[in-house]
Design a protein around this motif. Sequence first.
Motif, PDB file in Angstrom:
ATOM      1  N   LEU A 355     -18.056  67.079-157.295  1.00  0.00           N
ATOM      2  CA  LEU A 355     -18.413  65.725-157.708  1.00  0.00           C
ATOM      3  C   LEU A 355     -19.656  65.234-156.969  1.00  0.00           C
ATOM      4  CD1 LEU A 355     -17.783  63.138-159.273  1.00  0.00           C
ATOM      5  CD2 LEU A 355     -16.264  62.464-157.401  1.00  0.00           C
ATOM      6  N   SER A 358     -22.666  67.109-158.470  1.00  0.00           N
ATOM      7  CA  SER A 358     -22.963  66.682-159.840  1.00  0.00           C
ATOM      8  C   SER A 358     -23.535  65.263-159.859  1.00  0.00           C
ATOM      9  CB  SER A 358     -21.708  66.754-160.712  1.00  0.00           C
ATOM     10  OG  SER A 358     -20.749  65.798-160.317  1.00  0.00           O
ATOM     11  N   THR A 359     -23.037  64.394-158.978  1.00  0.00           N
ATOM     12  CA  THR A 359     -23.583  63.032-158.881  1.00  0.00           C
ATOM     13  C   THR A 359     -25.014  63.052-158.370  1.00  0.00           C
ATOM     14  OG1 THR A 359     -21.357  62.195-158.422  1.00  0.00           O
ATOM     15  CG2 THR A 359     -23.192  60.740-157.892  1.00  0.00           C
ATOM     16  N   THR A 362     -27.116  64.088-161.241  1.00  0.00           N
ATOM     17  CA  THR A 362     -27.260  62.964-162.179  1.00  0.00           C
ATOM     18  C   THR A 362     -28.299  61.972-161.668  1.00  0.00           C
ATOM     19  OG1 THR A 362     -24.953  63.191-162.883  1.00  0.00           O
ATOM     20  CG2 THR A 362     -26.027  61.079-163.317  1.00  0.00           C
ATOM     21  N   SER A 388     -23.984  67.565-166.051  1.00  0.00           N
ATOM     22  CA  SER A 388     -23.623  66.887-164.802  1.00  0.00           C
ATOM     23  C   SER A 388     -22.609  65.765-165.039  1.00  0.00           C
ATOM     24  CB  SER A 388     -24.879  66.326-164.124  1.00  0.00           C
ATOM     25  OG  SER A 388     -25.456  65.284-164.877  1.00  0.00           O
ATOM     26  N   THR A 389     -22.752  65.028-166.152  1.00  0.00           N
ATOM     27  CA  THR A 389     -21.830  63.912-166.407  1.00  0.00           C
ATOM     28  C   THR A 389     -20.448  64.405-166.826  1.00  0.00           C
ATOM     29  OG1 THR A 389     -22.736  63.731-168.653  1.00  0.00           O
ATOM     30  CG2 THR A 389     -23.622  62.244-166.983  1.00  0.00           C
ATOM     31  N   GLY A 392     -18.794  65.819-163.739  1.00  0.00           N
ATOM     32  CA  GLY A 392     -18.470  64.718-162.833  1.00  0.00           C
ATOM     33  C   GLY A 392     -17.250  63.941-163.287  1.00  0.00           C
TER      34      GLY A 392
END
Length: 470
Positions: A355, A358-359, A362, A388-389, A392
Amino acid sequence: MELRNRRGPGAAPELISATSKPGQEPRTEAEAGTPDPGALRDRRFLRCLYLVGFLDLFGVSMVVPLLSLHIKSLGASPTVAGLVGSSYGILQLFSSTLVGCWSDVTGRQTSLLVCILFSAFGYLILGASTNVFLFALSRVPVGIFKHTLSISRALLSDLVSEKERPLVIGQFNTASSVGFILGPVVGGYLTELDGGFYLTCFICFLVFLLNAGLVWLFPWSDIKVNRTENGLRLDKNRALWGKTDNEFQEGSPAAGSAAPGKTAGPPWMEVMSTLRVMRSLLFSDLWDIFLVRLLMAVAVMLYYSNFVLALKERFGVSPKTTGYLISYSNTLGALAGFALGPILRLYRHDSHRILLHSTTLTFLLLLLCCTARTMAAVVLSSTLLCFSTVIGRTCIMDLQLTVGWAQASGTLIGMGQSVTAMGRIIEPLLSGVAQEVSPCGPPCLGSALALVAIFIMSLNKPRHGGDRSD
């Protein structure tokens, strides 16, 4: 978050088992090579749930793109249309947690059937709406009961081990997304026919009835869930079948260890009791997870809020071309679920680290979109943003379930949906203010919110570390 040690009340370390399939006892080496009929039934049940998710979003996405055109054709002003449209988000804000908690108390089968049937009724009213009042009325049952996907995810959480959960939920999201891609195509074709909107709504109603029939025919009695010796078995089975404590004590001696002689109270009292526990959990262990979810939800919504207008003003791209780009992004987002398996293995099932990364990706992609000088840079950011979203969203849901109360997965997922609904209410205001500054304002503000989310996760890193590779 110490993923293996930080638990809500009632959870147990034994939840993470070394068994190859949920609900199984450990097998010997001789037995390991023999296919387990129970495991095969579980897999078939999961595929049936994937079909439910596909049909749900397929039916909804046939109708949703046509709503603004239909209410305008009924003579509603833009203000009235906006108020009616926002009523759905407001109803979802308050109903998500309550319906999720209700599914924990009464059972997944009952709650799924009720939610699907009431949603079908709402779309039937929508198909008969010849004035603004009926249109607004049709949004009420849908706003309150359209939680099919949330309850399905809670059921998936009940059925699989903690290690398998992100992958299975990712596959469910992929199946649902395919329905969301195909639905608008069918709806756009049907709406060109005579009385097309009403026909589309009626077909959506039939799709929901088909879904209800599938749920009714599911082999519920064949499904086993993860079990422990400290009462989790009782509560999780109650969440699945909706039976009382006494029924379980009479039918299974093992259940008596949970609460001998306890009499179940009325469902509404159990709902309120669960909500009180969740409130204390929210302000102690889950506040950072839900705050990150809110920030990232608003950040992504801001990116898409004026996507068509921003591309037209910055690069002179036609709405038709932008539509192709959005369809391309949605298709990639659906395929992103297949990348979850390799990514989870690479990160040793450490959802917090996935997470965080991935954040961060983003954030960088939103920043790239803000500063892009060419259309190629925008296409690149849109392509990677899909992955990524999606990753996430799956990981943050997994963290909610890992840190939260094991027996109340429906409530936890419902609370997450309420947080997202809050984001839908906040986002239009922030988007409007940001657009006053620049066409790039919404994605720039979104990147700032993503950066705040990164800081929150980094500050909580000592508490959230750990993996589930064991």
